[in-house]
Motif scaffolding. Sequence first.
Motif, short mmCIF file in Angstrom:
data_model
loop_
_atom_site.label_atom_id
_atom_site.label_comp_id
_atom_site.label_asym_id
_atom_site.label_seq_id
_atom_site.Cartn_x
_atom_site.Cartn_y
_atom_site.Cartn_z
N ILE A 477 -3.31 -6.14 3.79
CA ILE A 477 -4.17 -6.03 2.61
C ILE A 477 -5.61 -6.39 2.98
CG2 ILE A 477 -4.61 -6.94 0.29
CD1 ILE A 477 -1.55 -7.49 0.12
N GLN A 478 -5.78 -7.46 3.75
CA GLN A 478 -7.12 -7.85 4.19
C GLN A 478 -7.76 -6.74 5.01
OE1 GLN A 478 -7.48 -11.95 5.83
NE2 GLN A 478 -5.35 -12.19 5.21
N SER A 479 -6.97 -6.12 5.88
CA SER A 479 -7.49 -5.04 6.72
C SER A 479 -7.97 -3.87 5.88
CB SER A 479 -6.40 -4.59 7.69
OG SER A 479 -6.85 -3.50 8.48
N ALA A 480 -7.20 -3.51 4.85
CA ALA A 480 -7.59 -2.40 3.97
C ALA A 480 -8.90 -2.69 3.26
CB ALA A 480 -6.48 -2.13 2.96
N THR A 488 -11.46 2.05 -2.42
CA THR A 488 -10.58 0.90 -2.21
C THR A 488 -10.74 -0.10 -3.34
OG1 THR A 488 -11.18 1.21 0.12
CG2 THR A 488 -9.74 -0.64 -0.41
N GLY A 489 -11.98 -0.25 -3.83
CA GLY A 489 -12.22 -1.14 -4.95
C GLY A 489 -11.49 -0.67 -6.21
N LEU A 490 -11.53 0.63 -6.46
CA LEU A 490 -10.81 1.18 -7.62
C LEU A 490 -9.31 1.00 -7.45
CD1 LEU A 490 -12.84 4.49 -8.14
CD2 LEU A 490 -13.14 2.29 -9.30
N ALA A 504 3.07 -3.75 -6.58
CA ALA A 504 1.85 -3.05 -6.99
C ALA A 504 1.01 -2.69 -5.76
CB ALA A 504 1.04 -3.92 -7.94
N PHE A 505 0.93 -3.61 -4.80
CA PHE A 505 0.19 -3.32 -3.56
C PHE A 505 0.87 -2.20 -2.77
CE2 PHE A 505 -1.73 -7.48 -4.34
CZ PHE A 505 -3.03 -7.27 -3.93
N ASN A 506 2.20 -2.15 -2.84
CA ASN A 506 2.93 -1.14 -2.09
C ASN A 506 2.81 0.25 -2.71
OD1 ASN A 506 3.85 -2.96 -0.17
ND2 ASN A 506 5.72 -3.43 -1.30
N LYS A 507 2.75 0.31 -4.05
CA LYS A 507 2.86 1.59 -4.73
C LYS A 507 1.51 2.21 -5.11
CE LYS A 507 7.38 0.51 -6.76
NZ LYS A 507 8.13 0.29 -8.04
N GLY A 514 -3.15 4.77 -0.22
CA GLY A 514 -2.93 3.40 -0.65
C GLY A 514 -3.39 2.39 0.38
N ILE A 515 -2.92 1.15 0.22
CA ILE A 515 -3.31 0.06 1.10
C ILE A 515 -2.99 0.37 2.56
CG2 ILE A 515 -2.75 -2.32 1.74
CD1 ILE A 515 -4.66 -2.18 -0.59
N LYS A 516 -1.82 0.92 2.82
CA LYS A 516 -1.42 1.21 4.20
C LYS A 516 -2.40 2.19 4.86
CE LYS A 516 3.51 0.29 3.57
NZ LYS A 516 3.51 -0.91 4.44
#
Length: 573
Positions: A477-480, A488-490, A504-507, A514-516
């Motif tokens: 998450i930090q990397s993203a 990314t902010g949105l 929520a972070f995964n989906k 997404g984050i990945k």
Amino acid sequence: MTGKYQDKVIIKNIISSETAFTPVKTIGSVPVNVSLVYPNTYSIGMSNLGFHSIFFQINSREDALCHRAFLSLKNSYPCEINTLEADKPINEYDIIGFSISFEMDYINIIKILETMKIPVFSQDRQTPLIMVGGPAATFNPEPLAPFVDFFVVGEGEEVIHEIMGKYKELKNREKQEILEALAQIEGVYVPSFYDIEYDREGNVQNITTTSLAPRQIKKRWVRDINKYDTESVILTPYTEFKDMFLIEISRGCGRNCRFCMAGYCYRVPRYRSMDKILERSEFGLKYKGKIGLVGAAVSDYPFIDELAEKFVENGIKFSVSSLRADTLREPLMMGLAYSGHKTLTVAPEAGSNRLRKIINKGITDEHVINAVKLAYQYSIENVKLYYIIGLPGETEDDIDEMIDFLTFLKDYMKALGNKRGNLTISINPFIPKPFTPFQWLGMESVGVLNERIKLIQNRLKPKGIKVIFESPRLSEIQSALSRGNRQTGLLLYDIYKSGARTSAFNKAEIDGKGIKYYAHRQLRKNDVLPWDHINLGLKKEYFISEYNRAIKGEATARCTDEKCKVCKICQHK
């Protein structure tokens, strides 16, 4: 006891326990009223010298005041985010200033704004103005750009006075006019004046200005740090450093470690005079029994041996925020032992000498061994080492070499006669940062990182070596966010609205990304980077050159003085 009444009791108890070195002003008694918010706990925020410094600088003005607020005070989230000094909601102030050091605090800014019913998006908000500063705002403000009215890029001690003066002059004008004026101040970035175009892959294609704002925002930095006493402004028992008076000993680092954002963002290295440190130490000892020396690498301070000897001669006990194994010498170690240190903490960072050449760390196994030996000679028995895994070019052989060395080091400690000392290893996944030679690279996969952590644990635990680590999932998450853009902010806002749970972070996705995607994507050297309109004084060609040297395992000399030709920042400052 619940709700607002409990919050007021906590605020009252905290205030009564503090010792402050700046007068408290009444909100509304001066033209400019600022609530300075740390978007994390009181304990973490009050350990941050940058937070202390800006609080002091604003309050030093006759025409402005600054009150503090935090996301959390004592193990609970308050019903309202009120300032400590006035117990007033932060939205009653003219400017809300956030100090940001960590990517994981980004989502807390959204939480604070929503909690206080302040429109989250800058375009929907007239007052108060939202200002953000700190390391994260300097190296890549873009993930927070949709929510923030203006950023302070770089160091704030000087520019904050220009901001206060300009806001006082235009306070009663429309928001647009105020922001246009602030954008003319060097180091102030108003994101609404910049249009970002994206290509089909979601990468930044072009950055253009839409106002009188400069094409690039030039970093502010303080040339002579002796002009500002960057130190503890408020003493409190509720921080990790409760027994210390903190003093900044140096700023910036010239070691050229290729993974380290701070080494590039806060270049040129600057050092506080020894006379100034001794003077402020005498002041601090009136209130605390120990001095905490703060800097990127305290043992690199040119006069650290003389300073340590002076401290011991004068009966001053001290602690340090960071050490390098290759610059540890007897006077400093003697001073640390005199001050009651029980643990030697150094950061080899990489598991092998080959990898340390890639990242330009400049530390060898022999440096670590000699540091451990020197520490034991002064009865400092415990050793803690920091490592990064997932570095560019890392293989299983590097992990094996790290494990073999640590096994040897544990046996070496026993051979010295150190039977009781603990050897602790702290592992952190590599997170690529903007304004470093590795800014184009993606983070290693979470699966590979978990496998390597498990391998290290399984092989070191039987040897009596303790292993602690940061979650690769949190690092993802930090990397993203670290290399993110406004999209990314949105995405982060959607995650917050979905409850900010792991699922929520995964989906969460925006345009299928997404984050990945943001954490692991590889960028091309000719790509427009989300932070290309931020000017830290270092050219992109320099970072490309350093990347190429990393691939070859070539060393880059450390910054020595303004005559060196390594990065040439001194020629353009």
